[in-house]
Each structure stands twice: as structure tokens, then as C-alpha cells.
Design an enzyme around this catalytic site. Structure first.
Site, PDB file in Angstrom:
ATOM      1  N   PRO A   1       0.763  -1.162  -0.068  1.00 30.44           N
ATOM      2  CA  PRO A   1       0.021  -0.101   0.030  1.00 30.44           C
ATOM      3  C   PRO A   1       0.879   1.116   0.034  1.00 30.44           C
ATOM      4  O   PRO A   1       1.584   1.453   1.092  1.00 30.44           O
ATOM      5  CB  PRO A   1      -0.920  -0.201   1.287  1.00 30.44           C
ATOM      6  CG  PRO A   1      -0.753  -1.615   1.660  1.00 30.44           C
ATOM      7  CD  PRO A   1       0.590  -2.040   1.422  1.00 30.44           C
ATOM      8  N   GLU A   2       0.816   1.975  -0.908  1.00 30.10           N
ATOM      9  CA  GLU A   2       1.204   3.558  -1.030  1.00 30.10           C
ATOM     10  C   GLU A   2       0.181   4.432  -0.940  1.00 30.10           C
ATOM     11  O   GLU A   2      -0.941   3.901  -0.618  1.00 30.10           O
ATOM     12  CB  GLU A   2       1.802   3.776  -2.536  1.00 30.10           C
ATOM     13  CG  GLU A   2       3.213   2.939  -2.493  1.00 30.10           C
ATOM     14  CD  GLU A   2       4.556   3.620  -2.841  1.00 30.10           C
ATOM     15  OE1 GLU A   2       4.316   4.889  -2.533  1.00 30.10           O
ATOM     16  OE2 GLU A   2       5.542   3.110  -3.311  1.00 30.10           O
TER      17      GLU A   2
END
Length: 276
Positions: free
Chosen positions: A2-3
Site C-alpha cells: 500500500p502506497e
DNA sequence: ACCGGCTCCTGAAGGC
DNA sequence: TGCCTTCAGGAGCCGG
């Protein structure tokens, strides 16, 4: 992994159901996340109503009248809604059993195979939590731009790639988007941050905004994944220009993409499009 | 103040 | 085919 765009997409996905929902029960199957899940979390949340769902950096902030639930997805964390009594699978560490406003009960389930994520409680204003207090500006806000980037890099001899990933300078720019933004700005990741000109900083700030905004847009199409019992929420594969493309041809000039290590992280660049 | 290195964990990938 | 080793990665934290 997850960015920021994935976290933003997650926030948008869970917010409609979560906001104004009542927490009926909290199940913590594994408290050994990055930091221990507070033992009193269940007692703190049970019976309380969610007032807001917001995001700061990659932290999801679930607001209650008496405090804030701080959730970080780490590297492999994800949230999704499942019907009540759905048996947990491996790595499903936390459940919030919810009575959403005007809907049947549902369960917000947190899965995190690598357990780099976090579930924390903060009784005060979230911006005063130690993890949030020293964060730099949001990359998509007006507070972040070329002038800010120029100013905060003047005394930094560290490589610009590493500076971009320093949350005190700007938040939410992870390894993937740092590499991609530097490519689009034509700046080699190894350049000392203080060697960037005003023009470089202006260009780089704009490519950071563009690359993140485009990824968030792409993530919108995966919002449907939040409503069923269905698959993984929010994570989307995009076409990258350099990230993970060592040895492949640059999409602009055909030169071979190079991989290096910077501070225990992989960096990728095109030696032709990013000459220095 | 700055900066490099360590750390948590497990799935995936690579080597023999 | 399968087992064993290596590695990646967000980001706080510590030591120099």
C-alpha cells in the site's frame, strides 16, 4: 504494497459504511503487529459510533467522540467488509463488528500477512499523536510544491530519492512513486538533494502530484471490491516506467533501465532520460 | 541536525 | 520436484 493512493482508495472504500456505524464488538486474533494492539482496544471501542474516516500520510484515522483509531496498512495490510460469521482466514488479525447506519450488520476485517501494520488508539487530537506530530505536508495539498521542496532540501546532502521518502519533508511518497516521479522529472535518484535547482524542484513536485493523482484515479475503479465479501480491496496494478523494470527497455528512449540500492531500498532509473 | 543502518515479518523467488 | 536460502519492503528508532 500500500502506497498513498491505495490508502486513499481504502479510505474512500470503507468510509461510506464505516461513518456513523456503531462498533458492536472488536476481535483481535493477533495483537503482534508493528506495535502491540492495545489490550483495552475492544473495551474502548465497543458501543462507540464512528464519526469520521480521514487520512493523514498513510495513516487511516477513524474518529470517535472520545478519541481516534489509527490504522496503518504497513506493507501488506488490507481492509474489507465480510458478512457476519465469515470464518477468518490465515492472517486475518482484527475484526470490527459493525452496525452501520440503516444497514445490516457487517464486519470490517483487517488482514496483514507481514504484520508491519498498526492499530493504535489515541485519546487526544490525532495530529498530536507522536506518529503524526512531525509529519510534513500532504503531497497533493497546496502546502506542498516546488518552493517547499526547494526550501527543505537546501541543507540535505542525502540523495533526492531518499529525501523524498523522508516523511518530515513530504508524506506519502513511497518507493514506487519516488522512483516514478524522479523518472518523469528527468532527475537521477542519486543526485544530492541540495543540488536540485528551483526548476528541478518545481518539476519534481509537479510529477509527484501527477503520479499520485493518477494512481488514485485508477484506484477508484476498484471501489466495488469493498462492498461484497469479495477479493482484495483497493490494490491496483499500473504501468510503471521504471519501478521493477531493471534490464528492460525505457518506455521513452529504449535505453536499459538500471537498478541500484539506496539505503536498503531498490531504486530504478533510465541512464539516458535521467542523466544526473 | 543529519544520516546510515537495523528492525519487525512472511510470501515469493532463486539456486542446487 | 522439492527443499533451503535469500530478499523485499514502510518507516520508526537508535547510534555515530
Amino acid at each position: 504494497m500500500p502506497e498513498l493512493p491505495e490508502v486513499e482508495t481504502t479510505k474512500r472504500g470503507v468510509s461510506p459504511t464505516l461513518t456513523r456505524a456503531r462498533v458492536d464488538a472488536v476481535t483481535v486474533r493477533c495483537a503482534a503487529l508493528r506495535w502491540p494492539v492495545p489490550p483495552e482496544l475492544a473495551a474502548t471501542l465497543e458501543g462507540a459510533t464512528v464519526l469520521s474516516v480521514t487520512r493523514r500520510a498513510k495513516y487511516l484515522l477513524i474518529g470517535f467522540a472520545h478519541g481516534t483509531l489509527i490504522v496503518h496498512l504497513g506493507m501488506s495490510g488490507s481492509l474489507r467488509f465480510v458478512p457476519p460469521d465469515t470464518p477468518p482466514e490465515k492472517h486475518d488479525h482484527v475484526d470490527l463488528v459493525l452496525s452501520p447506519e440503516g444497514a445490516m450488520p457487517t464486519v470490517l476485517r483487517y488482514r496483514d500477512p507481514r504484520r508491519f501494520g498498526a492499530w493504535l488508539w489515541h485519546a487526544g487530537a490525532p495530529e498530536h499523536h507522536p506518529l503524526l506530530a512531525r509529519l510534513g505536508p500532504e503531497p497533493l495539498s497546496d502546502a506542498f510544491g516546488g518552493e517547499h521542496l526547494y526550501r527543505v532540501t537546501r541543507n540535505k546532502s542525502v540523495a533526492i530519492k531518499q529525501a523524498l521518502m523522508d516523511n518530515a519533508l513530504v508524506v506519502g511518497v513511497g518507493n514506487i512513486y519516488a522512483n516514478e516521479a524522479l523518472f518523469h522529472a528527468g532527475i537521477r535518484p542519486t543526485r544530492p538533494a541540495k543540488r536540485l535547482t528551483r526548476g528541478d524542484c518545481a518539476r519534481l513536485a509537479e510529477t509527484i502530484k501527477a503520479v499520485l493523482a493518477r494512481a488514485i484515479e485508477a484506484g477508484g475503479s476498484s471501489l466495488r471490491d469493498f462492498v461484497g465479501a469479495g477479493g482484495e480491496p483497493g490494490y491496483f496494478q499500473q504501468t510503471y516506467y521504471v519501478y521493477g523494470r531493471a534490464g528492460e527497455a525505457c518506455r521513452h528512449c529504449g535505453a536499459t533501465i538500471v537498478a541500484i540500492r539506496q539505503g536498503q531500498r531498490s531504486s530504478y532509473y533510465c541512464p539516458h532520460c535521467q542523466p544526473c
